[in-house]
Design a protein around this motif. Structure first.
Motif, PDB file in Angstrom:
ATOM      1  N   LYS B   6     -32.279 -34.877  36.006  1.00 46.55           N
ATOM      2  CA  LYS B   6     -33.154 -36.167  36.623  1.00 46.55           C
ATOM      3  C   LYS B   6     -34.748 -35.970  36.091  1.00 46.55           C
ATOM      4  CE  LYS B   6     -30.886 -35.968  41.078  1.00 46.55           C
ATOM      5  NZ  LYS B   6     -30.881 -35.265  42.455  1.00 46.55           N
ATOM      6  N   ALA B   7     -35.237 -34.926  36.169  1.00 45.81           N
ATOM      7  CA  ALA B   7     -36.646 -35.078  35.497  1.00 45.81           C
ATOM      8  C   ALA B   7     -36.777 -35.492  34.080  1.00 45.81           C
ATOM      9  CB  ALA B   7     -37.245 -33.557  35.823  1.00 45.81           C
ATOM     10  N   ALA B   8     -35.755 -34.794  33.388  1.00 47.47           N
ATOM     11  CA  ALA B   8     -35.540 -35.279  31.805  1.00 47.47           C
ATOM     12  C   ALA B   8     -35.454 -36.724  31.710  1.00 47.47           C
ATOM     13  CB  ALA B   8     -34.689 -34.599  31.171  1.00 47.47           C
ATOM     14  N   ARG B   9     -34.595 -37.179  32.614  1.00 50.42           N
ATOM     15  CA  ARG B   9     -34.247 -38.807  32.526  1.00 50.42           C
ATOM     16  C   ARG B   9     -35.418 -39.717  32.823  1.00 50.42           C
ATOM     17  NH1 ARG B   9     -31.663 -41.556  36.809  1.00 50.42           N
ATOM     18  NH2 ARG B   9     -30.678 -43.517  35.899  1.00 50.42           N
ATOM     19  N   LEU B  10     -36.324 -39.062  33.925  1.00 45.87           N
ATOM     20  CA  LEU B  10     -37.630 -39.523  34.043  1.00 45.87           C
ATOM     21  C   LEU B  10     -38.374 -39.658  32.992  1.00 45.87           C
ATOM     22  CD1 LEU B  10     -39.476 -41.024  36.631  1.00 45.87           C
ATOM     23  CD2 LEU B  10     -40.360 -38.853  37.065  1.00 45.87           C
ATOM     24  N   ASP B  11     -38.461 -38.804  32.273  1.00 42.88           N
ATOM     25  CA  ASP B  11     -39.496 -38.699  31.186  1.00 42.88           C
ATOM     26  C   ASP B  11     -38.850 -39.313  29.956  1.00 42.88           C
ATOM     27  OD1 ASP B  11     -41.299 -36.893  32.276  1.00 42.88           O
ATOM     28  OD2 ASP B  11     -40.654 -34.903  31.348  1.00 42.88           O
ATOM     29  N   PHE B  12     -37.468 -39.675  30.043  1.00 40.97           N
ATOM     30  CA  PHE B  12     -37.041 -40.388  29.015  1.00 40.97           C
ATOM     31  C   PHE B  12     -37.416 -41.996  29.206  1.00 40.97           C
ATOM     32  CE2 PHE B  12     -33.582 -43.391  28.032  1.00 40.97           C
ATOM     33  CZ  PHE B  12     -33.659 -43.187  26.764  1.00 40.97           C
ATOM     34  N   PHE B  13     -37.580 -42.210  30.392  1.00 39.44           N
ATOM     35  CA  PHE B  13     -37.842 -43.534  30.811  1.00 39.44           C
ATOM     36  C   PHE B  13     -39.387 -43.898  30.356  1.00 39.44           C
ATOM     37  CE2 PHE B  13     -34.253 -43.754  33.291  1.00 39.44           C
ATOM     38  CZ  PHE B  13     -33.660 -45.068  33.060  1.00 39.44           C
ATOM     39  N   ARG B  77     -41.548 -28.450  41.389  1.00 39.36           N
ATOM     40  CA  ARG B  77     -42.418 -28.672  40.190  1.00 39.36           C
ATOM     41  C   ARG B  77     -41.794 -27.995  39.083  1.00 39.36           C
ATOM     42  NH1 ARG B  77     -48.661 -28.387  42.152  1.00 39.36           N
ATOM     43  NH2 ARG B  77     -48.390 -29.790  43.774  1.00 39.36           N
ATOM     44  N   ARG B  78     -41.086 -26.919  39.017  1.00 42.44           N
ATOM     45  CA  ARG B  78     -40.435 -26.160  38.129  1.00 42.44           C
ATOM     46  C   ARG B  78     -39.293 -27.046  37.326  1.00 42.44           C
ATOM     47  NH1 ARG B  78     -38.082 -23.674  42.384  1.00 42.44           N
ATOM     48  NH2 ARG B  78     -35.589 -23.665  42.264  1.00 42.44           N
ATOM     49  N   HIS B  79     -38.685 -27.765  38.057  1.00 42.36           N
ATOM     50  CA  HIS B  79     -37.716 -28.798  37.500  1.00 42.36           C
ATOM     51  C   HIS B  79     -38.507 -29.896  36.764  1.00 42.36           C
ATOM     52  CE1 HIS B  79     -34.034 -26.747  39.222  1.00 42.36           C
ATOM     53  NE2 HIS B  79     -34.838 -26.747  40.450  1.00 42.36           N
ATOM     54  N   LEU B  80     -39.458 -30.167  37.054  1.00 43.45           N
ATOM     55  CA  LEU B  80     -40.034 -31.362  36.239  1.00 43.45           C
ATOM     56  C   LEU B  80     -40.714 -30.708  35.055  1.00 43.45           C
ATOM     57  CD1 LEU B  80     -42.844 -32.757  38.955  1.00 43.45           C
ATOM     58  CD2 LEU B  80     -40.661 -33.738  37.900  1.00 43.45           C
ATOM     59  N   VAL B  81     -40.939 -29.319  35.018  1.00 47.99           N
ATOM     60  CA  VAL B  81     -41.360 -28.638  33.634  1.00 47.99           C
ATOM     61  C   VAL B  81     -40.112 -28.513  32.750  1.00 47.99           C
ATOM     62  CG1 VAL B  81     -42.057 -26.579  32.780  1.00 47.99           C
ATOM     63  CG2 VAL B  81     -43.293 -27.497  34.682  1.00 47.99           C
ATOM     64  N   PHE B  82     -38.891 -28.025  33.434  1.00 43.23           N
ATOM     65  CA  PHE B  82     -37.892 -27.753  32.707  1.00 43.23           C
ATOM     66  C   PHE B  82     -37.351 -29.052  31.968  1.00 43.23           C
ATOM     67  CE2 PHE B  82     -36.313 -24.393  36.057  1.00 43.23           C
ATOM     68  CZ  PHE B  82     -37.240 -23.530  35.560  1.00 43.23           C
ATOM     69  N   GLY B  83     -37.264 -30.103  32.921  1.00 47.55           N
ATOM     70  CA  GLY B  83     -36.964 -31.436  32.329  1.00 47.55           C
ATOM     71  C   GLY B  83     -37.740 -31.783  31.137  1.00 47.55           C
ATOM     72  N   ARG B  84     -39.085 -31.706  31.279  1.00 46.12           N
ATOM     73  CA  ARG B  84     -39.632 -32.272  30.097  1.00 46.12           C
ATOM     74  C   ARG B  84     -39.622 -31.387  28.919  1.00 46.12           C
ATOM     75  NH1 ARG B  84     -45.544 -34.432  31.183  1.00 46.12           N
ATOM     76  NH2 ARG B  84     -44.137 -35.734  32.195  1.00 46.12           N
ATOM     77  N   TYR B  85     -39.227 -29.980  28.993  1.00 52.64           N
ATOM     78  CA  TYR B  85     -38.850 -29.203  27.825  1.00 52.64           C
ATOM     79  C   TYR B  85     -37.542 -29.643  27.290  1.00 52.64           C
ATOM     80  CZ  TYR B  85     -42.689 -25.859  27.811  1.00 52.64           C
ATOM     81  OH  TYR B  85     -44.146 -25.182  27.588  1.00 52.64           O
ATOM     82  N   LEU B  86     -36.726 -29.945  28.247  1.00 49.13           N
ATOM     83  CA  LEU B  86     -35.324 -30.221  27.862  1.00 49.13           C
ATOM     84  C   LEU B  86     -35.363 -31.591  26.983  1.00 49.13           C
ATOM     85  CD1 LEU B  86     -32.293 -29.882  28.201  1.00 49.13           C
ATOM     86  CD2 LEU B  86     -32.198 -31.298  29.994  1.00 49.13           C
ATOM     87  N   LEU B  87     -36.162 -32.543  27.346  1.00 48.50           N
ATOM     88  CA  LEU B  87     -36.168 -33.856  26.683  1.00 48.50           C
ATOM     89  C   LEU B  87     -36.914 -33.743  25.411  1.00 48.50           C
ATOM     90  CD1 LEU B  87     -35.990 -36.721  26.970  1.00 48.50           C
ATOM     91  CD2 LEU B  87     -38.075 -36.836  27.367  1.00 48.50           C
ATOM     92  N   ILE B  88     -37.914 -32.820  25.341  1.00 55.43           N
ATOM     93  CA  ILE B  88     -38.584 -32.569  23.986  1.00 55.43           C
ATOM     94  C   ILE B  88     -37.697 -31.756  22.939  1.00 55.43           C
ATOM     95  CG2 ILE B  88     -40.706 -31.141  23.111  1.00 55.43           C
ATOM     96  CD1 ILE B  88     -42.273 -31.941  25.468  1.00 55.43           C
ATOM     97  N   GLY B  89     -37.181 -30.686  23.516  1.00 55.39           N
ATOM     98  CA  GLY B  89     -36.179 -29.979  22.690  1.00 55.39           C
ATOM     99  C   GLY B  89     -35.070 -30.802  22.132  1.00 55.39           C
ATOM    100  N   LEU B  90     -34.561 -31.834  23.238  1.00 56.38           N
ATOM    101  CA  LEU B  90     -33.441 -32.577  22.572  1.00 56.38           C
ATOM    102  C   LEU B  90     -33.897 -33.709  21.717  1.00 56.38           C
ATOM    103  CD1 LEU B  90     -30.513 -32.827  23.650  1.00 56.38           C
ATOM    104  CD2 LEU B  90     -31.181 -34.822  25.029  1.00 56.38           C
ATOM    105  N   MET B  91     -34.934 -34.175  21.763  1.00 59.71           N
ATOM    106  CA  MET B  91     -35.562 -35.130  20.875  1.00 59.71           C
ATOM    107  C   MET B  91     -35.908 -34.200  19.508  1.00 59.71           C
ATOM    108  SD  MET B  91     -38.659 -36.926  22.971  1.00 59.71           S
ATOM    109  CE  MET B  91     -39.599 -37.549  21.531  1.00 59.71           C
ATOM    110  N   GLY B  92     -36.189 -33.158  19.467  1.00 58.04           N
ATOM    111  CA  GLY B  92     -36.474 -32.171  18.220  1.00 58.04           C
ATOM    112  C   GLY B  92     -35.183 -32.273  17.583  1.00 58.04           C
ATOM    113  N   PHE B  93     -34.288 -31.898  18.306  1.00 53.73           N
ATOM    114  CA  PHE B  93     -32.901 -31.592  17.693  1.00 53.73           C
ATOM    115  C   PHE B  93     -32.349 -32.974  17.066  1.00 53.73           C
ATOM    116  CE2 PHE B  93     -28.188 -31.969  18.299  1.00 53.73           C
ATOM    117  CZ  PHE B  93     -27.755 -30.713  17.449  1.00 53.73           C
ATOM    118  N   LEU B  94     -32.408 -33.912  17.848  1.00 50.74           N
ATOM    119  CA  LEU B  94     -31.924 -35.327  17.148  1.00 50.74           C
ATOM    120  C   LEU B  94     -32.567 -35.744  16.212  1.00 50.74           C
ATOM    121  CD1 LEU B  94     -31.251 -37.262  20.628  1.00 50.74           C
ATOM    122  CD2 LEU B  94     -29.597 -36.070  18.905  1.00 50.74           C
TER     123      LEU B  94
END
Lengths: 299, 215
Positions: B6-13, B77-94
């Motif tokens: 959910k946090a990664a999705r929010l960052d994606f938006f 708060r930790r999930h906000l951090v996990f979500g941000r790293y997840l999105l950044i990592g996914l963006m890097g991979f793609l």
């Protein structure tokens, strides 16, 4: 459980400011006004309730749950509207819903769209293109769309025109209609509270000055006016936030003190000759109480 | 995990309004590759650009005062951090996959030969470079914000310039390189392990920073 919010001995220190042992309770189904001049500690109190700041001492219970230990469950039941928009300005209203709704188990999309319609908000419009009043309504629409039991508003009416302020107060009254939901409403525009609030919590210089019923608060004080000749040393001691002008004075006085003055010997005449009956006594507004007590910093 | 998503999705938006800029930033290195005719430096450039983009989520949320929204949402708060790293990592991979394919296509169109070792080296350099950029930048942004932590934005550029400086010194016929590339499974395992450890350390620091941060 009758209290939606219980704040006990809440304390927080910053360099140059200290919030000291603030305690109050908000019963279910009521609106409480959190008042005080700028920098008095209203926003600090709200941020401590929301666990956005770390408290130095005290406890906060929301619907019987600790605001830190049960933070997630608490925030499912809590809605917050700040004085300015906190959504991404580049989002459309519809995108805002998509981004935020996933976080709430009880999100009601139908209710959200009904509220947008009621508030006249175009879902296709970007948040940054909405007026300040509309942005506030968008935050309210989100807040009302997941059945939050406690709504916290931090100076929502500052910067709003009288029409928008009136609309907000109407919406708040409707919100608590079912008797299950409550509102904590921080503001320094106390005129709004005269109309909407049932309870008042007054903080000044980081300390709690009053918490209780609004009528009790207003009835506790009177505006006292008189000529300069009436202003004896004895009377001065009893006045709060004394203002003098060439023709006389005006000040705030505790109703209790005034009654005592009236009850003292010789028809309320004090040493120096002033009688309570010589003074002009008027009811005080919340605004006047805040202004006069802020002048002295004492109560 | 659900909250992280959910946090990664929010960052994606948060990034969605800037997708054209992001696409443009990833596409620009294609021009560089067509001029330099080097897959390794082209991919390094692409990952440097994406490393710079990793600050966008911070910049957008800071610009809009969204820390208050994060403070209100029912998410740890930790999930906000996990979500941000997840999105950044996914963006890097793609971005890495897209860059490898598109840069190879450009080089092929220019009649350049792309060797397997070049592809492997580019991928490894891209992953390592991006990891270094992210693991150092993100905690810096959490601590200082994008304005206060402006210096962290120079990490990708510095990293890329260092790559450019060191790359010509690598001998393609070096026995060390041959040995490393001769053990592809070991190489991949080492790179993955190194990246995972670096990300774990960075995530841990960011969680700690955000947990102690007063909004």
């Amino acid at each position: 459980m009758d209290n939606v919010l219980e704040v006990r001995n809440l304390s927080k220190s910053f360099p140059g400011f200290q919030l000291k042992d603030v305690s109050f309770t908000l019963p279910k189904g009521y609106i409480m006004g959190l008042i005080g001049p700028n920098g008095s500690g209203k926003t600090t109190t709200i941020k401590l309730i929301l666990n956005m700041l770390r408290r130095d001492g005290g406890a906060v219970k929301i619907l019987g749950m600790d605001n830190i230990a049960d933070e997630k469950a608490v925030k499912e039941e809590l809605a917050v509207v700040f004085d300015s928009n906190y959504f991404c300005g580049d989002w459309t209203v519809a995108q805002t819903e998509t981004a935020v709704s996933g976080f709430y188990k009880k999100w009601n999309a139908e209710r959200f769209h009904q509220l947008l319609k009621r508030f006249g908000i175009d879902p296709a419009k970007k948040v940054k293109d909405l007026s300040r009043g509309m942005q506030m309504k968008l935050m309210l629409a989100c807040a009302f769309s997941y059945g939050a039991k406690l709504l916290i508003l931090d100076e929502p009416t500052s910067g709003l025109d009288p029409v928008s302020r009136d609309e907000l107060l109407t919406v708040l009254s409707e919100y608590i209609e079912d008797g299950e939901r409550s509102v904590l409403f921080s503001t320094h525009i106390t005129g709004d509270l005269e109309r909407a609030a049932d309870y008042i919590t007054y903080i000044n210089c980081g300390s709690l000055f009053f918490t209780g019923g609004k009528d009790e608060f207003v009835d506790s004080f009177r505006i006292v006016k008189g000529g300069l000749n009436d202003l004896t040393g004895e009377l001065r001691k009893r006045l709060i936030g004394l203002r003098t002008h060439p023709t006389g004075f005006e000040a705030l006085m505790r109703t209790e003190e005034l009654e005592n003055l009236r009850r003292t010997g010789r028809g309320g005449r004090m040493a120096g000759g002033t009688a309570a009956d010589d003074l002009t006594v008027e009811p005080a507004t919340i605004d006047e109480i805040v202004v006069f007590t802020s002048k002295t910093g004492t109560f | 995990m659900n909250e992280t998503l959910k946090a990664a999705r929010l960052d994606f938006f948060l990034l969605r309004p800037y997708w054209k800029t992001i696409c443009f930033s990833i596409a620009v290195p294609l021009v560089y590759t067509s001029v330099a005719r080097s897959l390794v430096s082209g991919i390094s450039f692409a990952m440097c650009m994406l490393g710079i983009i990793s600050s966008y989520t911070f910049a957008v949320s800071e610009k809009n005062g969204m820390e208050r929204l994060y403070g209100v949402l029912p998410v740890a708060r930790r999930h906000l951090v996990f979500g941000r790293y997840l999105l950044i990592g996914l963006m890097g991979f793609l971005a890495l996959v897209f860059s490898l394919i598109s840069h190879m296509a450009v080089l092929r169109a220019l009649a350049e030969t792309v060797e397997v070792w070049e592809i492997a080296t580019s991928a490894v350099m891209g992953i390592l470079g991006y990891t270094v950029y992210v693991v150092f930048q993100v905690p810096g942004y959490y601590k200082f914000g994008t304005v206060g932590g402006k210096m962290f934005q120079f990490i990708p550029v510095t990293g890329y310039l260092l790559t450019l400086l060191l790359l010509p010194r690598v001998d393609p016929d070096s026995p060390v390189l041959a040995a490393v590339l001769g053990q592809p499974a070991l190489l991949i395992a080492a790179v993955v392990l190194l990246c995972v450890l670096a990300y774990l350390a960075s995530v841990g620091i960011s969680v700690r920073i955000l947990r102690n941060k007063e909004i």
